[in-house]
Every structure is written in structure tokens, then in C-alpha cells.
Design a protein around this motif. Structure first.
Motif, PDB file in Angstrom:
ATOM      1  N   LEU A  14       0.830  -1.204   0.000  1.00 53.22           N
ATOM      2  CA  LEU A  14       0.000   0.000   0.000  1.00 53.22           C
ATOM      3  C   LEU A  14       0.863   1.251   0.000  1.00 53.22           C
ATOM      4  CD1 LEU A  14      -2.763   1.461   0.400  1.00 53.22           C
ATOM      5  CD2 LEU A  14      -2.334   1.260   2.844  1.00 53.22           C
ATOM      6  N   SER A  15       1.919   1.230   0.785  1.00 54.46           N
ATOM      7  CA  SER A  15       2.822   2.373   0.862  1.00 54.46           C
ATOM      8  C   SER A  15       3.502   2.635  -0.477  1.00 54.46           C
ATOM      9  CB  SER A  15       3.850   2.142   1.958  1.00 54.46           C
ATOM     10  OG  SER A  15       4.745   3.212   2.024  1.00 54.46           O
ATOM     11  N   VAL A  16       3.983   1.587  -1.113  1.00 54.86           N
ATOM     12  CA  VAL A  16       4.672   1.749  -2.399  1.00 54.86           C
ATOM     13  C   VAL A  16       3.710   2.263  -3.472  1.00 54.86           C
ATOM     14  CG1 VAL A  16       5.790   0.456  -4.264  1.00 54.86           C
ATOM     15  CG2 VAL A  16       6.487   0.090  -1.912  1.00 54.86           C
ATOM     16  N   PHE A  17       2.512   1.664  -3.557  1.00 56.37           N
ATOM     17  CA  PHE A  17       1.547   2.100  -4.558  1.00 56.37           C
ATOM     18  C   PHE A  17       1.053   3.521  -4.282  1.00 56.37           C
ATOM     19  CE2 PHE A  17       0.912  -2.542  -5.347  1.00 56.37           C
ATOM     20  CZ  PHE A  17       1.391  -2.528  -6.656  1.00 56.37           C
ATOM     21  N   SER A  18       0.904   3.883  -3.024  1.00 50.62           N
ATOM     22  CA  SER A  18       0.491   5.241  -2.679  1.00 50.62           C
ATOM     23  C   SER A  18       1.567   6.255  -3.046  1.00 50.62           C
ATOM     24  CB  SER A  18       0.166   5.344  -1.194  1.00 50.62           C
ATOM     25  OG  SER A  18      -0.916   4.513  -0.875  1.00 50.62           O
ATOM     26  N   LEU A  19       2.824   5.904  -2.801  1.00 50.13           N
ATOM     27  CA  LEU A  19       3.918   6.797  -3.208  1.00 50.13           C
ATOM     28  C   LEU A  19       3.970   6.945  -4.723  1.00 50.13           C
ATOM     29  CD1 LEU A  19       6.734   5.760  -0.711  1.00 50.13           C
ATOM     30  CD2 LEU A  19       5.528   7.952  -0.807  1.00 50.13           C
ATOM     31  N   ALA A  20       3.708   5.870  -5.452  1.00 50.36           N
ATOM     32  CA  ALA A  20       3.662   5.957  -6.915  1.00 50.36           C
ATOM     33  C   ALA A  20       2.498   6.835  -7.368  1.00 50.36           C
ATOM     34  CB  ALA A  20       3.539   4.558  -7.520  1.00 50.36           C
ATOM     35  N   GLY A  21       1.358   6.714  -6.699  1.00 50.52           N
ATOM     36  CA  GLY A  21       0.219   7.582  -7.019  1.00 50.52           C
ATOM     37  C   GLY A  21       0.508   9.040  -6.731  1.00 50.52           C
ATOM     38  N   ALA A  22       1.193   9.308  -5.625  1.00 49.60           N
ATOM     39  CA  ALA A  22       1.572  10.677  -5.308  1.00 49.60           C
ATOM     40  C   ALA A  22       2.524  11.228  -6.363  1.00 49.60           C
ATOM     41  CB  ALA A  22       2.203  10.748  -3.918  1.00 49.60           C
ATOM     42  N   ALA A  23       3.446  10.390  -6.819  1.00 48.02           N
ATOM     43  CA  ALA A  23       4.365  10.829  -7.875  1.00 48.02           C
ATOM     44  C   ALA A  23       3.601  11.152  -9.155  1.00 48.02           C
ATOM     45  CB  ALA A  23       5.413   9.751  -8.134  1.00 48.02           C
ATOM     46  N   LEU A  24       2.592  10.346  -9.481  1.00 43.25           N
ATOM     47  CA  LEU A  24       1.761  10.648 -10.653  1.00 43.25           C
ATOM     48  C   LEU A  24       1.011  11.968 -10.485  1.00 43.25           C
ATOM     49  CD1 LEU A  24       0.290   7.143 -11.561  1.00 43.25           C
ATOM     50  CD2 LEU A  24       1.924   8.501 -12.870  1.00 43.25           C
ATOM     51  N   LEU A  25       0.549  12.246  -9.269  1.00 42.30           N
ATOM     52  CA  LEU A  25      -0.104  13.529  -9.013  1.00 42.30           C
ATOM     53  C   LEU A  25       0.857  14.690  -9.235  1.00 42.30           C
ATOM     54  CD1 LEU A  25      -2.350  12.995  -5.864  1.00 42.30           C
ATOM     55  CD2 LEU A  25      -3.066  13.792  -8.094  1.00 42.30           C
ATOM     56  N   PHE A  26       2.086  14.544  -8.765  1.00 41.47           N
ATOM     57  CA  PHE A  26       3.076  15.602  -8.950  1.00 41.47           C
ATOM     58  C   PHE A  26       3.384  15.819 -10.431  1.00 41.47           C
ATOM     59  CE2 PHE A  26       4.682  14.408  -4.525  1.00 41.47           C
ATOM     60  CZ  PHE A  26       3.933  15.405  -3.925  1.00 41.47           C
ATOM     61  N   VAL A  27       3.529  14.736 -11.177  1.00 34.47           N
ATOM     62  CA  VAL A  27       3.814  14.855 -12.607  1.00 34.47           C
ATOM     63  C   VAL A  27       2.630  15.482 -13.332  1.00 34.47           C
ATOM     64  CG1 VAL A  27       4.209  13.509 -14.716  1.00 34.47           C
ATOM     65  CG2 VAL A  27       5.491  12.978 -12.651  1.00 34.47           C
ATOM     66  N   GLY A  28       1.423  15.037 -13.012  1.00 35.42           N
ATOM     67  CA  GLY A  28       0.235  15.600 -13.647  1.00 35.42           C
ATOM     68  C   GLY A  28       0.023  17.065 -13.298  1.00 35.42           C
ATOM     69  N   ALA A  29       0.306  17.433 -12.062  1.00 37.85           N
ATOM     70  CA  ALA A  29       0.118  18.822 -11.640  1.00 37.85           C
ATOM     71  C   ALA A  29       1.150  19.745 -12.282  1.00 37.85           C
ATOM     72  CB  ALA A  29       0.207  18.928 -10.121  1.00 37.85           C
ATOM     73  N   SER A  30       2.303  19.210 -12.635  1.00 39.00           N
ATOM     74  CA  SER A  30       3.319  20.069 -13.256  1.00 39.00           C
ATOM     75  C   SER A  30       2.921  20.487 -14.661  1.00 39.00           C
ATOM     76  CB  SER A  30       4.667  19.353 -13.277  1.00 39.00           C
ATOM     77  OG  SER A  30       4.611  18.241 -14.151  1.00 39.00           O
ATOM     78  N   ASP A  31       1.984  19.749 -15.293  1.00 35.82           N
ATOM     79  CA  ASP A  31       1.529  20.092 -16.640  1.00 35.82           C
ATOM     80  C   ASP A  31       0.363  21.069 -16.646  1.00 35.82           C
ATOM     81  OD1 ASP A  31       3.419  18.413 -17.705  1.00 35.82           O
ATOM     82  OD2 ASP A  31       2.046  16.711 -17.911  1.00 35.82           O
ATOM     83  N   LEU A  32      -0.205  21.374 -15.490  1.00 33.90           N
ATOM     84  CA  LEU A  32      -1.342  22.286 -15.428  1.00 33.90           C
ATOM     85  C   LEU A  32      -0.879  23.724 -15.676  1.00 33.90           C
ATOM     86  CD1 LEU A  32      -3.266  20.805 -12.386  1.00 33.90           C
ATOM     87  CD2 LEU A  32      -3.888  20.647 -14.775  1.00 33.90           C
ATOM     88  N   PRO A  33      -1.747  24.533 -16.292  1.00 32.05           N
ATOM     89  CA  PRO A  33      -1.351  25.921 -16.581  1.00 32.05           C
ATOM     90  C   PRO A  33      -1.235  26.751 -15.302  1.00 32.05           C
ATOM     91  CG  PRO A  33      -3.645  25.573 -17.149  1.00 32.05           C
ATOM     92  CD  PRO A  33      -3.082  24.229 -16.779  1.00 32.05           C
ATOM     93  N   ALA A  34      -0.459  27.796 -15.393  1.00 30.16           N
ATOM     94  CA  ALA A  34      -0.291  28.708 -14.252  1.00 30.16           C
ATOM     95  C   ALA A  34      -1.586  29.470 -13.991  1.00 30.16           C
ATOM     96  CB  ALA A  34       0.845  29.674 -14.538  1.00 30.16           C
ATOM     97  N   ALA A  35      -1.751  29.897 -12.751  1.00 30.51           N
ATOM     98  CA  ALA A  35      -2.970  30.608 -12.357  1.00 30.51           C
ATOM     99  C   ALA A  35      -2.956  32.030 -12.896  1.00 30.51           C
ATOM    100  CB  ALA A  35      -3.080  30.634 -10.844  1.00 30.51           C
ATOM    101  N   ARG A  36      -4.134  32.485 -13.316  1.00 36.11           N
ATOM    102  CA  ARG A  36      -4.269  33.873 -13.742  1.00 36.11           C
ATOM    103  C   ARG A  36      -5.025  34.689 -12.697  1.00 36.11           C
ATOM    104  NH1 ARG A  36      -6.267  33.738 -19.906  1.00 36.11           N
ATOM    105  NH2 ARG A  36      -5.322  31.746 -20.382  1.00 36.11           N
ATOM    106  N   PHE A  37      -6.121  34.124 -12.223  1.00 35.78           N
ATOM    107  CA  PHE A  37      -6.979  34.886 -11.325  1.00 35.78           C
ATOM    108  C   PHE A  37      -7.048  34.299  -9.927  1.00 35.78           C
ATOM    109  CE2 PHE A  37      -8.721  35.398 -15.647  1.00 35.78           C
ATOM    110  CZ  PHE A  37      -8.456  36.742 -15.796  1.00 35.78           C
ATOM    111  N   GLU A  38      -6.882  32.981  -9.789  1.00 29.37           N
ATOM    112  CA  GLU A  38      -6.983  32.373  -8.471  1.00 29.37           C
ATOM    113  C   GLU A  38      -5.697  32.601  -7.691  1.00 29.37           C
ATOM    114  OE1 GLU A  38      -6.952  29.472 -10.885  1.00 29.37           O
ATOM    115  OE2 GLU A  38      -8.968  29.918 -11.556  1.00 29.37           O
TER     116      GLU A  38
END
Length: 158
Positions: A14-38
Motif C-alpha cells: 500500500l505504501s509503495v503504490f500510494s507513493l507511486a500515485g503521489a508521484a503521478l499527481l506531482f507529474v500531472g500537476a506540473s503540466d497544469l497551466p499557471a494561475a491567472r486569477f486564483e
């Protein structure tokens, strides 16, 4: 209550798969556009969730490693919590919870409170006193999470 090797290995997995999921979140979040108004931007929530998942995964993993290192005299004894029927019920309750929020547009506080009660009755004890405690816990948790999301993250949960 003693933990079996199977429980410890399950926690490690569970720990290993959760860490892999967190890494996927970090990679996915790095592709999101920068904030303009928020003030926080669209990547703030995935980064925050990734940090929380990684933190809890590290805690579970470290506890499992320490338990594995310690001597366990009753290693073959089956665990009461590692019941496949209970795990299936938790999975079904999670599917119903997500469907209620997404498809049926159930109010967040009501759905979350009922979800906490269902999970508590499945994993813990379905006694009336325990159900009342889970109801209070679910209500407090749902209100607190909704407050944080609407007040600080500007996300309306419904």
C-alpha cells in the motif's frame, strides 16, 4: 492484537503504490497551466493531495518496516481485519459514495457523513453507540473539509 507478515507486506505494498500515485499527481500537476486569477492556481490541490498521500504512505511504510524488523511469534495467525468480505464492502461503499456525489449530485455533507458511518460499521462495530460516534465523526469531518475547500481553496463541494 498481533500483526501477521501478510498484514505487514500488505501495508508495504500500500505504501509503495500510494507513493507511486503521489508521484503521478506531482507529474500531472506540473503540466497544469499557471494561475491567472486564483490565488493558489489549479495545481495547488493536486500538489497538496500528493504531499498528504506521500506523508501518510511514508508513515504506513515506516511502521510496517519496523513491525517487520521486530520478532513476531504469532506470524501465522490470521488477522480479523484482513477479511476479504470487509474489503469488498469498503470498496462498494466507496463506489456508491463517488456515484452519489458525481452522478446523483447528493449534498456533500450528507453523503460524506453516511459514507463514514458505512465504513465505520463495516470495519469497526455496528453497535448503536459506535454508529452514533461514527455519525458525529463523519459530520465533523465533512463540515471541516467543506470549510477548508470553500474558504481556502475556493472549491464549492455542494
Amino acid at each position: 492484537m498481533t500483526r501477521t507478515r501478510r498484514d505487514i507486506y500488505t501495508d508495504l505494498a500500500l505504501s509503495v503504490f500510494s507513493l507511486a500515485g503521489a508521484a503521478l499527481l506531482f507529474v500531472g500537476a506540473s503540466d497544469l497551466p499557471a494561475a491567472r486569477f486564483e490565488p493558489l492556481g489549479s495545481s495547488a490541490l493536486p500538489y497538496a493531495l500528493g504531499v498528504l498521500i506521500a506523508l501518510f504512505a511514508a508513515i504506513i511504510g515506516l511502521r510496517a518496516l519496523f513491525a517487520l524488523r521486530a520478532a513476531m511469534p504469532n506470524a501465522g495467525e490470521p488477522s480479523e481485519l484482513a477479511n476479504p468480505g470487509r474489503m469488498a464492502l469498503v470498496f462498494v461503499a466507496t463506489l456508491i459514495y463517488v456515484a452519489a456525489l458525481d452522478s446523483f449530485r447528493a449534498p456533500y455533507i450528507v453523503a460524506t457523513t453516511l459514507f463514514i458511518i458505512a465504513i465505520g460499521a463495516t470495519i469497526g462495530s455496528p453497535k448503536p453507540r459506535s454508529l452514533a460516534l461514527f455519525a458525529v465523526l463523519g459530520l465533523v469531518l465533512a463540515v471541516a473539509i467543506r470549510f477548508v475547500f470553500t474558504r481556502f481553496l475556493y472549491v464549492d463541494l455542494g
